[in-house]
Design a protein around this motif. Sequence first.
Motif, mmCIF file in Angstrom:
data_model
loop_
_atom_site.group_PDB
_atom_site.id
_atom_site.type_symbol
_atom_site.label_atom_id
_atom_site.label_comp_id
_atom_site.label_asym_id
_atom_site.label_seq_id
_atom_site.Cartn_x
_atom_site.Cartn_y
_atom_site.Cartn_z
ATOM 1 N N ASN A 85 0.703 -1.145 -0.026
ATOM 2 C CA ASN A 85 -0.010 -0.096 0.107
ATOM 3 C C ASN A 85 0.752 1.363 0.233
ATOM 4 O OD1 ASN A 85 -3.006 -1.104 0.427
ATOM 5 N ND2 ASN A 85 -1.865 -2.252 1.702
ATOM 6 N N GLY A 86 1.739 1.086 -0.822
ATOM 7 C CA GLY A 86 2.610 2.599 -1.063
ATOM 8 C C GLY A 86 4.226 2.301 -0.737
ATOM 9 N N ASP A 87 4.232 1.334 0.486
ATOM 10 C CA ASP A 87 5.589 1.301 0.898
ATOM 11 C C ASP A 87 6.379 0.171 0.322
ATOM 12 O OD1 ASP A 87 5.135 3.725 2.238
ATOM 13 O OD2 ASP A 87 4.740 2.544 4.302
ATOM 14 N N GLY A 88 6.096 -0.285 -0.788
ATOM 15 C CA GLY A 88 6.820 -1.388 -1.721
ATOM 16 C C GLY A 88 6.805 -0.908 -3.089
ATOM 17 N N ARG A 89 7.633 -1.668 -3.668
ATOM 18 C CA ARG A 89 8.086 -1.610 -5.123
ATOM 19 C C ARG A 89 8.065 -2.724 -5.866
ATOM 20 N NH1 ARG A 89 8.832 3.666 -6.915
ATOM 21 N NH2 ARG A 89 9.960 5.243 -5.134
ATOM 22 N N GLN A 90 7.278 -2.531 -7.059
ATOM 23 C CA GLN A 90 6.868 -3.945 -7.711
ATOM 24 C C GLN A 90 8.417 -4.364 -8.444
ATOM 25 O OE1 GLN A 90 4.186 -3.508 -11.127
ATOM 26 N NE2 GLN A 90 3.960 -5.346 -11.555
ATOM 27 N N LYS A 122 13.630 -1.387 5.482
ATOM 28 C CA LYS A 122 14.022 -2.780 5.998
ATOM 29 C C LYS A 122 13.239 -3.057 7.280
ATOM 30 C CE LYS A 122 18.880 -2.511 4.784
ATOM 31 N NZ LYS A 122 20.028 -2.707 5.064
ATOM 32 N N ILE A 123 12.863 -4.388 7.350
ATOM 33 C CA ILE A 123 12.175 -4.785 8.479
ATOM 34 C C ILE A 123 12.798 -5.967 9.095
ATOM 35 C CG2 ILE A 123 9.935 -6.157 8.754
ATOM 36 C CD1 ILE A 123 8.808 -4.681 6.154
ATOM 37 N N PRO A 124 12.765 -6.173 10.576
ATOM 38 C CA PRO A 124 13.245 -7.283 10.960
ATOM 39 C C PRO A 124 12.881 -8.498 10.637
ATOM 40 C CG PRO A 124 12.938 -5.631 12.833
ATOM 41 C CD PRO A 124 12.002 -5.177 11.273
ATOM 42 N N VAL A 125 13.388 -9.699 10.436
ATOM 43 C CA VAL A 125 13.001 -10.813 10.012
ATOM 44 C C VAL A 125 14.025 -12.138 10.681
ATOM 45 C CG1 VAL A 125 12.222 -10.407 7.766
ATOM 46 C CG2 VAL A 125 14.376 -11.296 7.720
ATOM 47 N N SER A 132 13.542 -12.364 1.441
ATOM 48 C CA SER A 132 14.195 -11.036 1.927
ATOM 49 C C SER A 132 15.575 -10.990 1.282
ATOM 50 C CB SER A 132 14.089 -11.162 3.368
ATOM 51 O OG SER A 132 15.008 -11.996 3.700
ATOM 52 N N GLN A 133 16.007 -9.785 1.293
ATOM 53 C CA GLN A 133 17.217 -9.315 0.828
ATOM 54 C C GLN A 133 18.022 -8.014 1.487
ATOM 55 O OE1 GLN A 133 14.702 -9.985 -1.503
ATOM 56 N NE2 GLN A 133 13.830 -7.724 -1.438
ATOM 57 N N THR A 134 19.256 -7.974 0.909
ATOM 58 C CA THR A 134 19.927 -6.614 1.755
ATOM 59 C C THR A 134 19.803 -5.497 0.597
ATOM 60 O OG1 THR A 134 22.065 -7.636 0.670
ATOM 61 C CG2 THR A 134 21.471 -8.050 3.275
ATOM 62 N N THR A 135 19.336 -5.764 -0.658
ATOM 63 C CA THR A 135 19.529 -4.746 -1.875
ATOM 64 C C THR A 135 18.203 -3.979 -1.813
ATOM 65 O OG1 THR A 135 18.596 -6.387 -3.421
ATOM 66 C CG2 THR A 135 21.114 -5.817 -3.127
ATOM 67 N N ARG A 136 18.208 -2.829 -1.765
ATOM 68 C CA ARG A 136 17.043 -2.039 -2.015
ATOM 69 C C ARG A 136 16.246 -2.079 -3.214
ATOM 70 N NH1 ARG A 136 16.031 3.304 0.379
ATOM 71 N NH2 ARG A 136 17.992 2.962 1.482
ATOM 72 N N PRO A 137 15.040 -1.970 -3.261
ATOM 73 C CA PRO A 137 14.343 -2.323 -4.797
ATOM 74 C C PRO A 137 14.751 -0.960 -5.500
ATOM 75 C CG PRO A 137 12.807 -1.707 -3.127
ATOM 76 C CD PRO A 137 13.950 -1.956 -2.228
ATOM 77 N N LYS A 138 14.716 -1.097 -6.833
ATOM 78 C CA LYS A 138 14.839 -0.082 -7.898
ATOM 79 C C LYS A 138 13.955 1.247 -7.590
ATOM 80 C CE LYS A 138 16.489 -3.158 -11.184
ATOM 81 N NZ LYS A 138 16.478 -3.585 -12.718
#
Length: 169
Positions: free
Chosen positions: A95-100, A111-114, A155-161
């Motif tokens: 809902n707006g805080d993620g990129r496709q 980032k989110i703790p997992v 989950s990953q360490t790289t930021r989405p584009k």
Amino acid sequence: MKVVLLIPVMCLPALTLVLGADEQKPPIHNDEPCQRNRDNNAYSKFVRNHIIPNSFNIASKPEWEKHVTLLDRCNKPTQTFIKKKYETKVQQICNGDGRQKNRNLCTSISKIPVYELIINTNCKVTKIQEQNIRYVTVACDKVLNHCRPVHFHGSQTTRPKKTAKLCST
């Protein structure tokens, strides 16, 4: 007469496979985020499988083993969980805080703790990777008129584009 009786018996397994195939359709993956999901319980299943209560003792292998056994997920050697207090943050990915990323997959822009578990074939925890702070990728579908995560993809360490489309309804 034996030939006539053998034909139906020989065809029965094939007929069962054909009839049973329709009942076991693979899950449908939407081409875009926030498209309708036919399973009204998809988000509840996601929460059940990946969100742990705040009171959960994350350092206890026996508690993890009991939890995974109750979820009937012993057949998944690597599993990822997120604390309940981050559930809203996970919802916001859709809902707006993620990129496709791809199709209906969306990656968090923060980032989110997992918590990641490694489980052996006897459902015993062999490793608890505690609180990795990572970008989380989930499948986002519309469930009961709300865009929600329905599948944990990774989950990953790289930021989405930054050029990727924001995920939202």
